[in-house]
Design a protein around this motif. Structure first.
Motif, PDB file in Angstrom:
ATOM      1  N   GLU B  84       0.841  -1.197   0.000  1.00  0.00           N
ATOM      2  CA  GLU B  84       0.000   0.000   0.000  1.00  0.00           C
ATOM      3  C   GLU B  84       0.879   1.251   0.000  1.00  0.00           C
ATOM      4  O   GLU B  84       1.833   1.351   0.761  1.00  0.00           O
ATOM      5  N   ASP B  85       0.532   2.216  -0.807  1.00  0.00           N
ATOM      6  CA  ASP B  85       1.276   3.467  -0.843  1.00  0.00           C
ATOM      7  C   ASP B  85       1.176   4.176   0.503  1.00  0.00           C
ATOM      8  O   ASP B  85       0.111   4.208   1.115  1.00  0.00           O
ATOM      9  N   ARG B  87       1.130   7.238   1.174  1.00  0.00           N
ATOM     10  CA  ARG B  87       0.170   8.340   1.145  1.00  0.00           C
ATOM     11  C   ARG B  87      -1.247   7.843   1.428  1.00  0.00           C
ATOM     12  O   ARG B  87      -1.998   8.450   2.187  1.00  0.00           O
ATOM     13  N   ASP B  88      -1.608   6.728   0.824  1.00  0.00           N
ATOM     14  CA  ASP B  88      -2.948   6.175   1.043  1.00  0.00           C
ATOM     15  C   ASP B  88      -3.133   5.732   2.491  1.00  0.00           C
ATOM     16  O   ASP B  88      -4.206   5.896   3.069  1.00  0.00           O
ATOM     17  N   TYR B  89      -2.054   5.196   3.043  1.00  0.00           N
ATOM     18  CA  TYR B  89      -2.144   4.790   4.441  1.00  0.00           C
ATOM     19  C   TYR B  89      -2.440   5.993   5.340  1.00  0.00           C
ATOM     20  O   TYR B  89      -3.332   5.953   6.196  1.00  0.00           O
ATOM     21  N   ARG B  91      -3.732   8.901   4.463  1.00  0.00           N
ATOM     22  CA  ARG B  91      -5.088   9.391   4.193  1.00  0.00           C
ATOM     23  C   ARG B  91      -6.117   8.608   4.997  1.00  0.00           C
ATOM     24  O   ARG B  91      -7.025   9.174   5.596  1.00  0.00           O
ATOM     25  N   LYS B  92      -5.941   7.302   5.008  1.00  0.00           N
ATOM     26  CA  LYS B  92      -6.879   6.450   5.736  1.00  0.00           C
ATOM     27  C   LYS B  92      -6.823   6.749   7.236  1.00  0.00           C
ATOM     28  O   LYS B  92      -7.847   6.883   7.906  1.00  0.00           O
ATOM     29  N   GLN B  95      -8.547  10.008   8.094  1.00  0.00           N
ATOM     30  CA  GLN B  95     -10.002   9.889   8.004  1.00  0.00           C
ATOM     31  C   GLN B  95     -10.562   9.122   9.194  1.00  0.00           C
ATOM     32  O   GLN B  95     -11.597   9.486   9.758  1.00  0.00           O
ATOM     33  N   ARG B 221     -10.108  17.747   4.141  1.00  0.00           N
ATOM     34  CA  ARG B 221      -9.567  17.009   2.980  1.00  0.00           C
ATOM     35  C   ARG B 221      -8.334  17.722   2.438  1.00  0.00           C
ATOM     36  O   ARG B 221      -7.306  17.102   2.167  1.00  0.00           O
ATOM     37  N   GLU B 225      -4.061  16.584   2.404  1.00  0.00           N
ATOM     38  CA  GLU B 225      -3.177  16.657   1.234  1.00  0.00           C
ATOM     39  C   GLU B 225      -2.006  17.595   1.482  1.00  0.00           C
ATOM     40  O   GLU B 225      -0.887  17.355   1.003  1.00  0.00           O
TER      41      GLU B 225
END
Lengths: 238, 238
Positions: B84-85, B87-89, B91-92, B95, B221, B225
């Motif tokens: 998993e990237d 960045r995605d981690y 972001r998750k 959230q 959001r 970023e």
DNA sequence: ACCTGAACACCGTTCAAGT
DNA sequence: ACCTGAACACCGTTCAAGT
């Protein structure tokens, strides 16, 4: 001899009780004893007055605390100088905010705890940030997003950094944290284990002293540059 | 009939008092009445028990609050999935943290107020963040700086967003803020004045409702970023 | 082992009384 | 106008007593 209008005090007296003196004394109490231990009876004693006398100048305890926070952060916002780069302005603002908190670390939990009292509708502060971001080219919803990011970052790091350790069992708690860190399982938590000496007492959650005793200077400097880079990203977005 | 070992309770009884039930009831109390109003007598009443009975299961009020915070943020840290990237981690993670706070907004001031109790030495959380940053290529002091920035950002925004308005004079305070905003002087605060409709109730310091009533979704959001962009900047540094 | 019940010290705030 | 002084309601916590 002419007396000042509102003062019945003679030369030997303490100066008359005023709202300002109440707030100043409250800040001194908090500096010495911490925000949790702050109470009106100690405050009154410091002022040499009955506890209930304070209520003539201030509506309640909450109002005192709000004034204390406002006092600590009075004039954090630097004047916008013509031609100054927005990045430099923000760097200065972040440094000044942290310097203010550092002088009164026991105020940190008060800032973290409440929506109000944080920066009580200080339009100079707001305009300072908005002006810088506007100069950076942000408008509309991106201006709003940038502003909220700056405020969150500004307050978030420093409140965390300086919030006090639980006063009660400080000793016991310190060694408890250290114990746990030494027991890290490299199998389950490899990156943590590999970087333990770098992280111990220098990183949130992994430290046993707060910013007064173990300041996070290097991390904060980096943090400010990260915030600015984040804003650059925001402004280069389509 | 065999009884469970530690339970004297018959079918008709309430379940025996346990540490878990105490904490669960405390969270319910805080959800309903707010953190300021939380006290042991109301808690005991909810549990159908004498106030002092609680002390058999828990050392003091502070410990209850620490457990409450820990409960709310139990399992915020997602499992690191292979490949998993980073960045995605992140972001998750951001959230999920906000989602947890949103379910229990009255807990926000407790998180902001204290160094402990925040994320009580949750090694899974720490390893999750460190693992992501490590995959991003950060090592040594830059890893530390990145970690501290992530934690500060993660907690800072959301605590601010959801910290409650002063309950006492809510009505009065709301219109006071609105009044002040309408009285902005465009001469002294031009950028603020020009963007007032965009900022009113949608930006820190300039709002009269907290995140439960007026969530800052878009700003958050964008904030996430920006944090990631800040980390990219950190890792591209020499 | 776990809960009741009384009790204590402390604290924010109100209010009548003084000057 | 500003402070004293008594008083009240509330709250965290201790401890002896019950079962």
């Amino acid at each position: 001899m002419a007396k000042p209008r509102s003062a019945r005090s003679t030369a030997a007296d303490k100066p008359a009780l005023t709202r300002e003196r109440v707030v100043a004394a409250a800040l001194a109490e908090i500096d010495e004893r911490g925000a949790d231990a702050f109470n009106l009876r100690n405050l009154a004693e410091r002022l040499g007055v009955y506890p209930t006398a304070v209520y003539w100048h201030v509506p309640n305890k909450t109002a005192i605390l709000a004034e204390v926070v406002a006092t600590v952060f009075r004039d954090v916002a630097p004047r916008r100088r013509g031609g100054e780069d927005w990045r430099d302005y923000l760097r200065k603002l972040f440094q000044r905010y942290r310097a203010s908190m550092r002088r009164h670390p026991n105020v940190a939990p008060l800032v973290g705890a409440h929506l109000v009292g944080n920066l009580r509708i200080d339009f100079d502060f707001v305009e300072g940030v908005l002006g810088a971001l506007s100069e950076a080219g942000l408008t509309g919803t991106r201006l709003v997003a940038g502003y909220n990011a700056v405020v969150a970052a500004l307050i978030g790091f420093v409140v965390q950094e300086f919030s006090p350790i639980p006063a009660s069992d400080a000793q016991e708690w310190q060694s408890a944290v250290q114990q746990r860190l030494l027991a890290v399982d490299p199998q389950a938590h490899p990156v943590l284990a590999a970087n333990l000496p770098l992280l111990a007492n220098r990183a949130f959650v992994l430290r046993w002293q707060n910013g007064s005793e173990a300041p996070l200077d290097a991390s904060y400097r980096s943090f400010v540059e990260q915030v600015i880079a984040g804003l650059e990203h925001l402004r280069e977005q389509t």
